[in-house]
Write an enzyme that holds these catalytic residues in place. Structure first.
Site, PDB file in Angstrom:
ATOM      1  N   TYR A 288       0.826  -1.215   0.000  1.00  0.00           N
ATOM      2  CA  TYR A 288       0.000   0.000   0.000  1.00  0.00           C
ATOM      3  C   TYR A 288       0.859   1.262   0.000  1.00  0.00           C
ATOM      4  O   TYR A 288       0.354   2.361  -0.207  1.00  0.00           O
ATOM      5  CB  TYR A 288      -0.936   0.039   1.223  1.00  0.00           C
ATOM      6  CG  TYR A 288      -1.885  -1.130   1.352  1.00  0.00           C
ATOM      7  CD1 TYR A 288      -2.055  -2.050   0.309  1.00  0.00           C
ATOM      8  CD2 TYR A 288      -2.628  -1.323   2.506  1.00  0.00           C
ATOM      9  CE1 TYR A 288      -2.923  -3.120   0.447  1.00  0.00           C
ATOM     10  CE2 TYR A 288      -3.502  -2.388   2.644  1.00  0.00           C
ATOM     11  CZ  TYR A 288      -3.634  -3.291   1.609  1.00  0.00           C
ATOM     12  OH  TYR A 288      -4.498  -4.353   1.755  1.00  0.00           O
TER      13      TYR A 288
ATOM     14  N   LEU B 121     -17.566  -3.761   1.841  1.00  0.00           N
ATOM     15  CA  LEU B 121     -18.684  -2.980   1.286  1.00  0.00           C
ATOM     16  C   LEU B 121     -19.040  -3.442  -0.126  1.00  0.00           C
ATOM     17  O   LEU B 121     -19.956  -2.904  -0.745  1.00  0.00           O
ATOM     18  CB  LEU B 121     -18.329  -1.484   1.311  1.00  0.00           C
ATOM     19  CG  LEU B 121     -18.166  -0.940   2.741  1.00  0.00           C
ATOM     20  CD1 LEU B 121     -17.494   0.417   2.749  1.00  0.00           C
ATOM     21  CD2 LEU B 121     -19.511  -0.861   3.446  1.00  0.00           C
TER      22      LEU B 121
ATOM     23  N   ILE C 177     -12.830  -4.967   8.229  1.00  0.00           N
ATOM     24  CA  ILE C 177     -11.915  -3.815   8.196  1.00  0.00           C
ATOM     25  C   ILE C 177     -12.260  -2.835   7.060  1.00  0.00           C
ATOM     26  O   ILE C 177     -11.498  -2.669   6.111  1.00  0.00           O
ATOM     27  CB  ILE C 177     -10.447  -4.280   8.062  1.00  0.00           C
ATOM     28  CG1 ILE C 177     -10.284  -5.315   6.923  1.00  0.00           C
ATOM     29  CG2 ILE C 177      -9.940  -4.855   9.370  1.00  0.00           C
ATOM     30  CD1 ILE C 177      -8.817  -5.587   6.548  1.00  0.00           C
TER      31      ILE C 177
ATOM     32  N   LYS D 274     -12.605   0.479   4.785  1.00  0.00           N
ATOM     33  CA  LYS D 274     -11.719   1.627   4.532  1.00  0.00           C
ATOM     34  C   LYS D 274     -12.551   2.817   4.075  1.00  0.00           C
ATOM     35  O   LYS D 274     -13.486   2.673   3.282  1.00  0.00           O
ATOM     36  CB  LYS D 274     -10.699   1.256   3.467  1.00  0.00           C
ATOM     37  CG  LYS D 274      -9.932   2.433   2.872  1.00  0.00           C
ATOM     38  CD  LYS D 274     -10.531   2.949   1.568  1.00  0.00           C
ATOM     39  CE  LYS D 274      -9.812   4.171   1.027  1.00  0.00           C
ATOM     40  NZ  LYS D 274     -10.478   4.723  -0.180  1.00  0.00           N
ATOM     41  N   SER D 275     -12.222   3.995   4.558  1.00  0.00           N
ATOM     42  CA  SER D 275     -12.727   5.226   3.956  1.00  0.00           C
ATOM     43  C   SER D 275     -11.731   6.335   4.259  1.00  0.00           C
ATOM     44  O   SER D 275     -11.109   6.334   5.320  1.00  0.00           O
ATOM     45  CB  SER D 275     -14.097   5.594   4.526  1.00  0.00           C
ATOM     46  OG  SER D 275     -14.482   6.845   3.999  1.00  0.00           O
ATOM     47  N   VAL D 276     -11.597   7.263   3.329  1.00  0.00           N
ATOM     48  CA  VAL D 276     -10.801   8.457   3.621  1.00  0.00           C
ATOM     49  C   VAL D 276     -11.710   9.613   4.033  1.00  0.00           C
ATOM     50  O   VAL D 276     -11.236  10.692   4.351  1.00  0.00           O
ATOM     51  CB  VAL D 276      -9.958   8.911   2.399  1.00  0.00           C
ATOM     52  CG1 VAL D 276      -8.865   7.915   2.094  1.00  0.00           C
ATOM     53  CG2 VAL D 276     -10.835   9.159   1.171  1.00  0.00           C
TER      54      VAL D 276
ATOM     55  N   ARG E 230     -17.783   9.127   6.708  1.00  0.00           N
ATOM     56  CA  ARG E 230     -17.956   7.690   6.495  1.00  0.00           C
ATOM     57  C   ARG E 230     -17.168   6.873   7.517  1.00  0.00           C
ATOM     58  O   ARG E 230     -17.598   5.800   7.931  1.00  0.00           O
ATOM     59  CB  ARG E 230     -17.509   7.311   5.083  1.00  0.00           C
ATOM     60  CG  ARG E 230     -18.431   7.807   4.000  1.00  0.00           C
ATOM     61  CD  ARG E 230     -17.820   7.507   2.658  1.00  0.00           C
ATOM     62  NE  ARG E 230     -18.724   7.794   1.563  1.00  0.00           N
ATOM     63  CZ  ARG E 230     -18.370   7.699   0.280  1.00  0.00           C
ATOM     64  NH1 ARG E 230     -17.143   7.327  -0.048  1.00  0.00           N
ATOM     65  NH2 ARG E 230     -19.230   7.967  -0.662  1.00  0.00           N
TER      66      ARG E 230
ATOM     67  N   ASN F  27     -19.217   4.241   9.527  1.00  0.00           N
ATOM     68  CA  ASN F  27     -18.850   2.817   9.541  1.00  0.00           C
ATOM     69  C   ASN F  27     -18.552   2.326  10.953  1.00  0.00           C
ATOM     70  O   ASN F  27     -18.660   1.129  11.223  1.00  0.00           O
ATOM     71  CB  ASN F  27     -17.644   2.570   8.629  1.00  0.00           C
ATOM     72  CG  ASN F  27     -17.958   2.860   7.169  1.00  0.00           C
ATOM     73  OD1 ASN F  27     -19.110   3.016   6.800  1.00  0.00           O
ATOM     74  ND2 ASN F  27     -16.921   2.939   6.349  1.00  0.00           N
TER      75      ASN F  27
END
Ligand code: NDP
Length: 275
Positions: free
Chosen positions: A52, A190, A230, A232-234, A238, A242
């Site tokens: 990543y 998601l 797990i 993910k959002s930036v 959200r 979440n």
């Protein structure tokens, strides 16, 4: 978390938070900001990987959080295979993350074409014995790969992190995990086709019945099916949305309505092809 425990005990004896924060497709700067928001929101499991290219940002966020290292469950993954390469990757990840141990280290993909995953797995077992990692696992492993690791080293992976969402719920793999004491961790919870799952009538109906968003419903379904999850959002809103999946519960009928969306078809990378 209503009837769910907040952690699950892995076969090696360590506990993993049931719910965490993913960092795929976030660069170092973005990761620092997003992980700081996630930690401030309450997430305590952070999932990264050498691939990543954001371990420095994740490490900075942890340092800036004011939390003790022991309060955070930190996962990273190695892309490379081979005993020495895995050991080198681990040392470099620890350095970038600014820590002297990982809570969990994973072989990111089995890469059967390279066919070194058993000796790579042995490298993780040795790193666990030395205390460099607290728990050892794999990711994207199929049943054959898990079986070979167990039969050739005598130790099954503690966890297998795999694509798992309502469109691809992996019942056969999960049953194997349960028989062999392997925890299932869901990536892409998601669904990989942005938003498609949120428009499913079954998901919308359950969301409406509970006064929750479709995203919260599919995350809660994943948790109640026994997986570590797990998302993910930036996006700060959200990240918080979440997080708010721990204080309500789906009924058995809700769970079954969402189970019925399984297509049996993978949406992400194929473990037999990805190298
Ligand atoms: P997710 O299922 O977490 O979905 C992330 C996407 O959904 C982003 O585009 C995000 O947008 C969006 N999103 C997040 N929350 C919401 C919301 N409440 N409403 C609407 N859209 C939302 O997919 P990931 O692939 O990121 O998987 C999660 C984690 O799993 C990864 O981050 C990584 O840590 C791990 N992973 C592991 C893999 C492996 O091979 N082991 C492979 C892939 C992922 P935005 O960020 O713009 O808000």
């Amino acid at each position: 978390m209503s009837e769910l425990s907040t952690t699950i005990t892995m076969s090696g004896g360590a506990e993993i938070p049931r719910y965490g924060y993913g960092t795929f497709r976030i660069d170092d700067d973005g990761a620092q900001a997003a992980v700081e928001t996630a930690l401030a929101t309450g997430y305590r499991l952070v999932d990264t990987a050498v691939g990543y290219q954001n371990e420095v940002g994740v490490g900075r966020a942890i340092a800036a959080s004011g939390l003790g290292r022991g309060e955070i469950f930190l996962t990273s993954k190695t892309w490379d295979h081979g005993y020495d390469e895995v050991r080198r990757n681990l040392r470099e990840s620890l350095e970038r993350l600014g820590t002297d141990y990982l809570d969990l280290y994973l072989l990111h993909w089995p890469r059967p074409d390279v066919d070194l995953y058993v000796e790579s797995w042995q490298a993780l077992l040795d790193a666990r014995s030395e205390g460099l990692i607290r728990s050892a696992g794999v990711s994207n492993f199929l049943i054959d790969h898990l079986a070979r690791c167990e039969s050739e080293t005598g130790a099954a992976p503690e966890i297998n992190q795999v694509e798992l969402h309502a469109y691809f719920s992996q019942p056969e793999l999960r049953a194997y995990h349960d028989e062999h004491g392997v925890i299932t961790e869901s990536w892409g919870p998601l669904g990989l086709r942005a938003g498609a799952l949120f428009d499913e009538p079954a998901v919308k109906a359950v969301a409406e019945a509970h006064g929750r968003t479709p995203a919260q419903v599919v995350l809660r379904w994943n948790l109640q099916r026994g997986n570590v999850v797990i998302p993910k959002s930036v996006t700060p809103e959200r990240i918080r949305e979440n997080w708010e999946v721990l204080d309500f519960a789906l009924t058995e009928d809700d769970l079954k309505a969402i189970d019925a969306l399984d297509t049996g078809v993978r949406q992400g990378g194929d473990p037999l092809k990805l190298n």
